[in-house]
Structure formats: C-alpha cells, structure tokens
Scaffold this motif. Sequence first.
Motif, PDB file in Angstrom:
ATOM      1  N   THR A 367       9.376  -7.806   1.761  1.00 52.37           N
ATOM      2  CA  THR A 367       9.973  -8.120   1.048  1.00 52.37           C
ATOM      3  C   THR A 367       9.689  -7.224   0.259  1.00 52.37           C
ATOM      4  O   THR A 367       8.077  -7.553  -0.662  1.00 52.37           O
ATOM      5  N   ASP A 368      10.425  -6.976  -1.203  1.00 48.07           N
ATOM      6  CA  ASP A 368      10.135  -7.206  -2.371  1.00 48.07           C
ATOM      7  C   ASP A 368      10.014  -8.135  -3.007  1.00 48.07           C
ATOM      8  O   ASP A 368       8.871  -7.616  -4.156  1.00 48.07           O
ATOM      9  N   GLN A 369      10.100  -9.171  -2.831  1.00 54.62           N
ATOM     10  CA  GLN A 369       9.620 -10.518  -3.019  1.00 54.62           C
ATOM     11  C   GLN A 369       8.176 -11.060  -2.796  1.00 54.62           C
ATOM     12  O   GLN A 369       7.472 -10.847  -3.474  1.00 54.62           O
ATOM     13  N   ILE A 370       7.516 -10.275  -1.860  1.00 55.93           N
ATOM     14  CA  ILE A 370       7.071 -10.501  -0.812  1.00 55.93           C
ATOM     15  C   ILE A 370       5.980  -9.902  -1.653  1.00 55.93           C
ATOM     16  O   ILE A 370       4.257 -10.132  -2.830  1.00 55.93           O
ATOM     17  N   GLN A 371       6.268  -8.038  -2.322  1.00 58.12           N
ATOM     18  CA  GLN A 371       5.374  -7.108  -2.549  1.00 58.12           C
ATOM     19  C   GLN A 371       5.113  -7.096  -3.532  1.00 58.12           C
ATOM     20  O   GLN A 371       3.717  -7.700  -4.407  1.00 58.12           O
ATOM     21  N   ASN A 372       5.910  -8.166  -4.735  1.00 54.57           N
ATOM     22  CA  ASN A 372       5.737  -8.708  -6.483  1.00 54.57           C
ATOM     23  C   ASN A 372       5.161  -9.267  -5.926  1.00 54.57           C
ATOM     24  O   ASN A 372       4.131 -10.313  -6.934  1.00 54.57           O
ATOM     25  N   LEU A 373       5.144 -10.772  -5.349  1.00 53.81           N
ATOM     26  CA  LEU A 373       3.884 -12.105  -5.403  1.00 53.81           C
ATOM     27  C   LEU A 373       2.733 -11.133  -4.857  1.00 53.81           C
ATOM     28  O   LEU A 373       1.612 -11.450  -6.060  1.00 53.81           O
ATOM     29  N   LEU A 374       2.166 -10.815  -4.116  1.00 55.54           N
ATOM     30  CA  LEU A 374       0.797 -10.402  -3.469  1.00 55.54           C
ATOM     31  C   LEU A 374       0.056  -9.373  -4.817  1.00 55.54           C
ATOM     32  O   LEU A 374      -0.817  -9.278  -5.172  1.00 55.54           O
ATOM     33  N   SER A 375       0.894  -8.581  -5.142  1.00 55.53           N
ATOM     34  CA  SER A 375       0.835  -7.776  -6.974  1.00 55.53           C
ATOM     35  C   SER A 375       0.625  -9.297  -7.542  1.00 55.53           C
ATOM     36  O   SER A 375      -0.418  -8.149  -8.655  1.00 55.53           O
ATOM     37  N   TRP A 376       1.005  -9.770  -8.002  1.00 57.68           N
ATOM     38  CA  TRP A 376       0.538 -10.698  -9.462  1.00 57.68           C
ATOM     39  C   TRP A 376      -0.460 -11.412  -9.042  1.00 57.68           C
ATOM     40  O   TRP A 376      -1.254 -11.986  -9.743  1.00 57.68           O
ATOM     41  N   LEU A 377      -0.219 -11.686  -7.698  1.00 53.49           N
ATOM     42  CA  LEU A 377      -1.784 -12.225  -7.221  1.00 53.49           C
ATOM     43  C   LEU A 377      -3.671 -11.485  -7.111  1.00 53.49           C
ATOM     44  O   LEU A 377      -4.554 -11.569  -6.754  1.00 53.49           O
ATOM     45  N   GLU A 378      -2.623  -9.968  -6.974  1.00 50.85           N
ATOM     46  CA  GLU A 378      -3.782  -8.726  -6.952  1.00 50.85           C
ATOM     47  C   GLU A 378      -4.866  -8.951  -5.537  1.00 50.85           C
ATOM     48  O   GLU A 378      -5.273  -8.792  -5.289  1.00 50.85           O
ATOM     49  N   ILE A 379      -3.900  -8.799  -4.878  1.00 50.00           N
ATOM     50  CA  ILE A 379      -4.200  -8.990  -3.121  1.00 50.00           C
ATOM     51  C   ILE A 379      -3.096  -7.906  -3.062  1.00 50.00           C
ATOM     52  O   ILE A 379      -2.092  -7.476  -3.125  1.00 50.00           O
ATOM     53  N   GLY A 380      -3.815  -7.113  -2.390  1.00 50.46           N
ATOM     54  CA  GLY A 380      -3.456  -5.797  -1.810  1.00 50.46           C
ATOM     55  C   GLY A 380      -2.605  -5.888  -0.593  1.00 50.46           C
ATOM     56  O   GLY A 380      -2.789  -7.281   0.526  1.00 50.46           O
ATOM     57  N   MET A 381      -1.777  -4.796  -0.440  1.00 51.09           N
ATOM     58  CA  MET A 381      -0.530  -4.908   0.604  1.00 51.09           C
ATOM     59  C   MET A 381      -1.047  -3.243   1.437  1.00 51.09           C
ATOM     60  O   MET A 381      -0.615  -2.599   1.108  1.00 51.09           O
ATOM     61  N   LEU A 382      -1.066  -3.969   2.799  1.00 51.32           N
ATOM     62  CA  LEU A 382      -0.781  -2.691   4.344  1.00 51.32           C
ATOM     63  C   LEU A 382      -0.317  -3.339   4.865  1.00 51.32           C
ATOM     64  O   LEU A 382       0.317  -4.756   5.876  1.00 51.32           O
ATOM     65  N   TRP A 383       0.957  -1.974   5.983  1.00 54.45           N
ATOM     66  CA  TRP A 383       1.308  -2.108   6.934  1.00 54.45           C
ATOM     67  C   TRP A 383       0.934  -0.968   8.024  1.00 54.45           C
ATOM     68  O   TRP A 383       0.992  -0.026   6.922  1.00 54.45           O
ATOM     69  N   LEU A 384       1.999  -1.762   8.920  1.00 56.60           N
ATOM     70  CA  LEU A 384       1.541  -0.424  10.193  1.00 56.60           C
ATOM     71  C   LEU A 384       2.261   0.445  10.876  1.00 56.60           C
ATOM     72  O   LEU A 384       3.373  -0.386  10.721  1.00 56.60           O
ATOM     73  N   ASP A 385       2.467   1.489  11.060  1.00 62.61           N
ATOM     74  CA  ASP A 385       4.271   2.013  11.646  1.00 62.61           C
ATOM     75  C   ASP A 385       3.840   3.063  13.062  1.00 62.61           C
ATOM     76  O   ASP A 385       2.480   4.544  12.334  1.00 62.61           O
ATOM     77  N   ASP A 386       3.556   2.942  13.990  1.00 63.11           N
ATOM     78  CA  ASP A 386       3.114   3.581  14.962  1.00 63.11           C
ATOM     79  C   ASP A 386       1.632   4.040  14.369  1.00 63.11           C
ATOM     80  O   ASP A 386       1.320   3.010  14.437  1.00 63.11           O
ATOM     81  N   GLU A 387       1.164   4.771  14.989  1.00 66.50           N
ATOM     82  CA  GLU A 387      -0.228   5.534  14.416  1.00 66.50           C
ATOM     83  C   GLU A 387      -1.163   5.816  12.803  1.00 66.50           C
ATOM     84  O   GLU A 387      -2.224   5.240  12.038  1.00 66.50           O
ATOM     85  N   HIS A 388       0.170   5.119  11.695  1.00 63.15           N
ATOM     86  CA  HIS A 388       0.190   4.986  10.353  1.00 63.15           C
ATOM     87  C   HIS A 388      -0.234   4.061   9.913  1.00 63.15           C
ATOM     88  O   HIS A 388      -0.026   3.320  10.271  1.00 63.15           O
ATOM     89  N   LEU A 389      -1.052   3.563   8.523  1.00 59.38           N
ATOM     90  CA  LEU A 389      -1.380   2.582   7.742  1.00 59.38           C
ATOM     91  C   LEU A 389      -0.881   2.845   6.898  1.00 59.38           C
ATOM     92  O   LEU A 389      -1.141   3.576   5.935  1.00 59.38           O
ATOM     93  N   TYR A 390       0.178   2.180   5.874  1.00 57.39           N
ATOM     94  CA  TYR A 390       1.198   2.425   4.690  1.00 57.39           C
ATOM     95  C   TYR A 390      -0.016   1.155   3.504  1.00 57.39           C
ATOM     96  O   TYR A 390      -0.023   0.558   3.920  1.00 57.39           O
TER      97      TYR A 390
END
Length: 405
Positions: A367-390
């Motif tokens: 969610t946007d809330q989690i994205q904002n939290l990780l960005s604030w902590l300077e932790i990268g965010m990755l997720w998977l869909d089929d054979e792609h890494l986003y």
Amino acid sequence: MSQIWSDRQRRTNQLVRRVAAHILAENPDGNQLLGLCRLTWITNAYEGDNPAYIHSTKIPALADAIGIDLKGLTLPAVASLVAQKFQDQELLPLILPHTGFTNFYKAYRNSARPWAIDNKNALLDIFRQAQSLNSDEEGEELAARIALLPSIPKANHPEQGMRPEFLLTPVCFALDPRLRFPIINGAGRIKALLRRVGVVDGTTVAKYRALVSLIGRGGIKDAADLDQLGLADQLDLLSDDQEQLRYQLPEQPQEGDELPSKEEEEVARLQQALSAVQRRLHNRMTNQLRRILDKWTLFEGRAADCRYDVLVRNYDGANNDLLIEVKSSTDASQVRMAIGQVFAYWHRLKGDTDDIHSAILFPSRPTDQIQNLLSWLEIGMLWLDDEHLYTHTDWLDGMATLITV
C-alpha cells in the motif's frame, strides 16, 4: 559465486561425460582425448547469441573427440550429427547450450596436441579413472598420477613447460560424476584461493587436498562452486564466522510435508509458527528472486543471530551489498517484523554504520502507506509478479526488471 558460471561448468560436466561414455569405451587416439580437454575451453568471446568460441573452439573440440570433420556446420547441425553418430538423442540438449569454462593458455593450445598424442596411454587411464571416481581418496590418487606426467612444452619454446594439471584437472572435473574433482590451473581466482589456504606453492596433491576440504563449507556444494570461491569478494567465506554469515543461497524446498525455512527459529519468537502455505510462498519467492538475480552472487545467513534471507554481493557495482528480507505478505505485522530484521541483520553483518543498503521483497505491491514508511526509513521496496521484479525505489533500478512510479 556466479550461479550462471557454476551452472555452465555443470553443463560442461554433463556434456563431457556423455561424449566420453561413447569414446572412452573404445580405443581413442590422442586427438580424441585432447578433444575432451578442449570441450572445457573457451575464448574471450564466450557469451551472446553466437559467440566466436563456438566455431573456434567448441565445434573443433567435438570434431577432435568424435573423429569427424565438422567444418562449416552450424552448432544445431553438429549436435544432430553427433547424436546420430552415437545413436544418442540425449546429446542434443547437452551440445546446444553454452559450455566450456577455462581460457586455456594460447601459447600451449597447439603444443598440447603432440603432447597428448605422446602421452595417450597415460591420459586414457587417467580419463577412465576420472569418469568412475567414487571417493576423494581416489581423486587424490588421480591428482598424483597427473603430477607425474611431463610438462607440456610451449610452442617455439620447448624448454618452457606448463604443468599438466593446468590441462588435465579441468577435464577431470568435467569427467567426475560426483562433481568434486577441483580445477587447479593458473587462473587468478584459483591462485588467490590456493594462496589463502597456504598451498599456492605446494604440490598438485597438496592443492587437491586443500581444495577438496573446502567443499561443503559456506554453501560450496561441489567443485563448480569451489571454482568461483577464489574471487576476491568470496574469500571471506573461509573464516568460521563468515561461513555462517554468508552462505551460498541454495534452491529452497517448495513441496513435501517438511518445508523448512531458515528463519523459522526467529519467527517463532516473534509470532505463531508460519503456515505451510506461507512457507511455500516464501520459498517460491526466494527461488524466483534467485533466478532473476542470477548474474549476482547471492548469500543467505545461517548464523543463529543473523538468519537473513538474501544478501546480494556488490549489487550496485560500487562494492555495496544489499540485504533483502523476503515476506510472504504485505500485512502490517509482517512489515514491522521485516523492518526490525533488516536493521538487526545489517548491524550484525556490518557493525555501526549509517550507510545501510536494505530492501524488503513482497509478493505484491504494498500500500501507499507502507511505501511511504519504507521510503522514510530508506529501506528499498521490491515485489514480484510472474517472472518480473518490480521496484518503486530509484536506487534499485539497476536490479529490478520493471520500474514503477
């Protein structure tokens, strides 16, 4: 260790053993035995859709090994012809992919032929022994036999000889059904490894013993992994502490009643036991990440206090490692746990430093809330869909297959 390169070496092992099964049962000549050696060779052009090594090295090696002129043929045509000659269709999928792994010294490529012809009987015995190795003790005996052979003379300078182990240990590796016979040649990474274990100036047998003793440590499951250990950024695997902190990332189990997860012990202290479904998803995600990032060297943590999921060595080309924690859910409790884990693991690995490179891998976009939290902590965010890494993290754009905004 490069997974791509290790897998290429294992494919070479399969190809050489399959070809050898047909020719060593007969009475091959020195040219055929050299052909088996040459199947382990590459040139500087060894990658891409149609690299030069295929026509300059691989096809001539097959021609030597089977005793047939293959000039002017494409690799598919060669594979078909060889399979037909031996009535062995399983050769087709072994010949077509990239194989070969050692850039044998050019000054000795031509002079190795008359040497192989002169020493044909000894080589035949060595190759037959290599293809039926049952133990490391038998491998040590084989190393001793290799050391007794005369040096390979340098072209136009016969007084300058090359150790026979440089030519023969790669093919013994490629003939060993156990994949445990170590490659002992003049490659820089091999010298660095031999220097680290104190046998760089030792005998062939001493080198063999020292290298074989490393298999089974730090995720080194066979001699293909061992061959990559001499890379400068891998030598810390040889220390007892680092052996647990940096362990070659293996394939994760996804089926069966037992689905062990290396983080279960720690998770049990933070929440109820993970369900089999969650563990299966966690391991499937880890395996998918392993395939996508196969150009990087990946580790997992096995120390009791540092059981991280994935460490990507030199992820950014600037000698920075990336710590990735894999989560099978975007649930807030999982996110909070992952945040604590990446900081704790990073401190255990790197000590007191503000320069932290960490990320969390999710099964879907958070969610946007989690994205904002990780960005604030300077932790990268990755997720998977089929054979792609986003990713939505700009400093991870060199790793992800797709970037979102």
